[in-house]
Design a protein around this motif. Structure first.
Motif, mmCIF file in Angstrom:
data_model
loop_
_atom_site.group_PDB
_atom_site.id
_atom_site.type_symbol
_atom_site.label_atom_id
_atom_site.label_comp_id
_atom_site.label_asym_id
_atom_site.label_seq_id
_atom_site.Cartn_x
_atom_site.Cartn_y
_atom_site.Cartn_z
ATOM 1 N N GLY A 2 -53.997 48.469 28.708
ATOM 2 C CA GLY A 2 -53.219 49.583 28.194
ATOM 3 C C GLY A 2 -52.321 49.238 27.035
ATOM 4 N N GLU A 3 -52.331 47.962 26.598
ATOM 5 C CA GLU A 3 -51.439 47.557 25.516
ATOM 6 C C GLU A 3 -52.071 47.761 24.144
ATOM 7 N N PHE A 4 -51.204 47.886 23.153
ATOM 8 C CA PHE A 4 -51.579 48.175 21.766
ATOM 9 C C PHE A 4 -50.964 47.073 20.901
ATOM 10 N N TYR A 5 -51.806 46.347 20.143
ATOM 11 C CA TYR A 5 -51.349 45.231 19.323
ATOM 12 C C TYR A 5 -51.649 45.474 17.841
ATOM 13 N N GLY A 6 -50.755 44.983 17.000
ATOM 14 C CA GLY A 6 -50.939 45.056 15.555
ATOM 15 C C GLY A 6 -49.600 44.904 14.871
ATOM 16 N N PRO A 7 -49.580 44.936 13.531
ATOM 17 C CA PRO A 7 -48.304 44.915 12.827
ATOM 18 C C PRO A 7 -47.418 46.083 13.283
ATOM 19 N N VAL A 8 -46.155 45.777 13.550
ATOM 20 C CA VAL A 8 -45.230 46.784 14.064
ATOM 21 C C VAL A 8 -44.461 47.415 12.913
ATOM 22 N N GLY A 9 -44.491 48.734 12.827
ATOM 23 C CA GLY A 9 -43.760 49.438 11.789
ATOM 24 C C GLY A 9 -42.290 49.589 12.129
ATOM 25 N N LYS A 10 -41.508 49.917 11.132
ATOM 26 C CA LYS A 10 -40.061 50.053 11.318
ATOM 27 C C LYS A 10 -39.681 51.384 11.960
ATOM 28 N N LYS A 11 -40.542 52.397 11.845
ATOM 29 C CA LYS A 11 -40.170 53.725 12.340
ATOM 30 C C LYS A 11 -41.297 54.407 13.114
ATOM 31 N N GLU A 12 -42.329 53.637 13.494
ATOM 32 C CA GLU A 12 -43.492 54.259 14.124
ATOM 33 C C GLU A 12 -43.155 54.941 15.443
ATOM 34 N N HIS A 13 -42.153 54.426 16.155
ATOM 35 C CA HIS A 13 -41.807 54.997 17.450
ATOM 36 C C HIS A 13 -40.853 56.189 17.326
ATOM 37 N N LEU A 14 -40.412 56.490 16.121
ATOM 38 C CA LEU A 14 -39.469 57.581 15.918
ATOM 39 C C LEU A 14 -40.121 58.822 15.334
ATOM 40 N N THR A 15 -41.357 58.708 14.877
ATOM 41 C CA THR A 15 -41.997 59.815 14.172
ATOM 42 C C THR A 15 -43.487 59.827 14.421
ATOM 43 N N ASN A 16 -44.089 60.968 14.251
ATOM 44 C CA ASN A 16 -45.537 61.082 14.335
ATOM 45 C C ASN A 16 -46.171 61.056 12.954
ATOM 46 N N LYS A 17 -45.450 60.507 11.998
ATOM 47 C CA LYS A 17 -45.944 60.413 10.635
ATOM 48 C C LYS A 17 -46.400 58.998 10.314
ATOM 49 N N HIS A 18 -47.189 58.890 9.268
ATOM 50 C CA HIS A 18 -47.700 57.612 8.790
ATOM 51 C C HIS A 18 -46.557 56.652 8.477
ATOM 52 N N ASP A 19 -46.750 55.376 8.809
ATOM 53 C CA ASP A 19 -45.707 54.374 8.600
ATOM 54 C C ASP A 19 -46.279 53.209 7.803
ATOM 55 N N SER A 20 -45.978 53.160 6.513
ATOM 56 C CA SER A 20 -46.540 52.122 5.647
ATOM 57 C C SER A 20 -45.963 50.740 5.942
ATOM 58 N N SER A 21 -44.881 50.660 6.724
ATOM 59 C CA SER A 21 -44.311 49.355 7.044
ATOM 60 C C SER A 21 -45.147 48.601 8.075
ATOM 61 N N GLU A 22 -46.194 49.231 8.620
ATOM 62 C CA GLU A 22 -47.078 48.522 9.547
ATOM 63 C C GLU A 22 -48.375 48.075 8.860
ATOM 64 N N TYR A 23 -48.351 47.997 7.539
ATOM 65 C CA TYR A 23 -49.540 47.569 6.801
ATOM 66 C C TYR A 23 -49.839 46.086 6.976
ATOM 67 N N LYS A 24 -48.814 45.268 7.212
ATOM 68 C CA LYS A 24 -49.066 43.841 7.341
ATOM 69 C C LYS A 24 -48.020 43.210 8.233
ATOM 70 N N GLY A 25 -48.377 42.041 8.760
ATOM 71 C CA GLY A 25 -47.467 41.333 9.655
ATOM 72 C C GLY A 25 -48.211 40.755 10.837
ATOM 73 N N LYS A 26 -47.477 40.148 11.749
ATOM 74 C CA LYS A 26 -48.075 39.564 12.947
ATOM 75 C C LYS A 26 -48.628 40.646 13.858
ATOM 76 N N ALA A 27 -49.571 40.263 14.699
ATOM 77 C CA ALA A 27 -50.102 41.190 15.707
ATOM 78 C C ALA A 27 -49.190 41.121 16.923
ATOM 79 N N GLU A 28 -48.330 42.114 17.046
ATOM 80 C CA GLU A 28 -47.343 42.142 18.115
ATOM 81 C C GLU A 28 -47.564 43.359 19.007
ATOM 82 N N LEU A 29 -46.949 43.333 20.176
ATOM 83 C CA LEU A 29 -47.059 44.453 21.105
ATOM 84 C C LEU A 29 -46.329 45.656 20.532
#
Length: 377
Positions: free
Chosen positions: A321-348
């Motif tokens: 049930g877990e989701f991994y990938g680059p973590v965005g700065k605002k992905e959990h606050l909005t249902n809009k696209h988050d360009s800050s998750e374009y790159k980075g470590k694969a995190e929970l």
């Protein structure tokens, strides 16, 4: 989706770049080398990966072979598929892994998927299947129906993977019974949520039905219009499918885990296919130096982009049930696209809010109706 959200001033500034970069953009891996050191042995396990002729799929296949897994490459028949098999075969020989297997499968055809399912059941009858990595995908294609009547993107990216997973459930359960667990890994995208005002991010079941060719027409601009609305729906479907199957397997007491990743943004062949399909005609006229400048500033390497599915496939600490990938700065606050998750470590990552129970129920019912596949759990 690196170009769609760049300020015009940034694009214009890039026009002063020097000589054009020829061929694929070369980006140095930042996190992958250290990440790779921490991956455990996969000896004795069988890993099947769809869409592994290049990009994240091929890297995943090669790494799993390095870790001594038996790799099953699920690809359309092509010279590229044969060449990729040769590459993985060489890695397997060097690492002492079993000989890899190529299973032909065209995800645009349910008939082909069913044939691939039968082939897997036959070839893996003695071992079972430890990991099914549903990696393959296409992006930005026109409003085209497959031979089965479904949207070409939804069938390739989700429906055929739904069907293939159902056909592999007994093999997965066999491996889980023998070795303590098995895994289904799905591959989503930062484009599971978009910003364009004409787009709706919530799941709409019409995109899952046999409505191909009647889903908004064909558009030609990068990450705008109907082509990319349909793509967004497929990538959201990957996450919803993960959560829905996880719920059902947990309720049945199964030891099969279901996980999902997104790669961020990387210079893979996915965009090349989109350009050839006419989904990015606005990109064709842009000077190569500008495109390369933007890509280098917004993307990470193909290896870094593969860390998400590799964690899902190999990390013993990854839970169902877990989701991994680059973590965005605002992905959990909005249902809009988050360009800050374009790159980075694969995190929970946090649970995707758009994949709620209503969406899970709707996706499951529509997917079963379109594929004719009833899961045996």
């Amino acid at each position: 989706s690196p170009l769609a959200y760049q300020p015009r001033s940034r694009v214009l500034a890039a026009m002063g770049c020097g000589s054009s970069v020829k061929g694929k953009v070369d980006i140095k891996s930042k996190h992958f080398p250290e990440f790779r050191k921490g991956l455990p042995s996969m000896s004795g396990k069988v890993v099947a990966i769809t869409g592994c002729t290049s990009g994240t799929g091929l890297i995943c296949a090669k790494v799993c072979a390095e870790l001594q897994a038996r790799v099953v490459m699920v690809n359309r028949p092509s010279a590229r598929a044969d060449a990729a098999l040769d590459k993985v075969r060489a890695v397997a020989a060097a690492s002492g892994a079993p000989e890899p297997l190529l299973v032909h499968c065209d995800l645009m055809s349910f008939k082909s998927v069913r044939e691939a399912g039968l082939k897997l059941q036959s070839e893996l009858a003695g071992s079972g299947l430890d990991v099914l990595c549903n990696n393959a995908g296409i992006m930005g294609f026109g409003d085209i129906a497959t031979e089965d009547g479904c949207d070409i993107q939804m069938q390739t990216n989700h429906l055929s993977h739904f069907l293939l997973t159902g056909l592999c459930m007994q093999l997965l359960q066999q491996a889980a019974d023998a070795r303590g667990e098995a895994r289904v890994v799905n591959h989503s995208s930062a484009a599971r949520k978009m910003n364009e005002p004409e787009m709706s991010n919530a799941l709409d079941a019409k995109y899952l039905g046999k409505n191909g060719g009647n889903l908004g027409g064909t558009s030609h601009k990068m990450f705008k219009g109907a082509n990319f609305q349909r793509y967004q729906q497929t990538k959201l479907a990957n996450v919803i499918f993960t959560y829905a199957l996880h719920d059902k397997l947990q309720a049945s007491g199964s030891k099969i885990k279901v996980l999902v990743a997104h790669p961020g943004v990387a210079p893979t062949d996915l965009a090349v296919g989109t350009i050839h399909a006419g989904g990015m005609n606005d990109l064709k006229g842009m000077p190569t130096c500008i495109v390369n400048q933007i890509f280098k500033s917004t993307m990470h390497s193909e290896e870094d982009a593969t860390m998400g599915i590799l964690r899902c496939c190999c990390d013993p600490k990854a839970n169902s049930g877990e989701f991994y990938g680059p973590v965005g700065k605002k992905e959990h606050l909005t249902n809009k696209h988050d360009s800050s998750e374009y790159k980075g470590k694969a995190e929970l990552k946090k649970e995707e809010a758009l994949a709620d129970k209503a969406a899970r129920d709707a996706l499951w019912a529509a997917s079963e109706a379109s594929t004719g596949e009833q899961f045996t759990l």
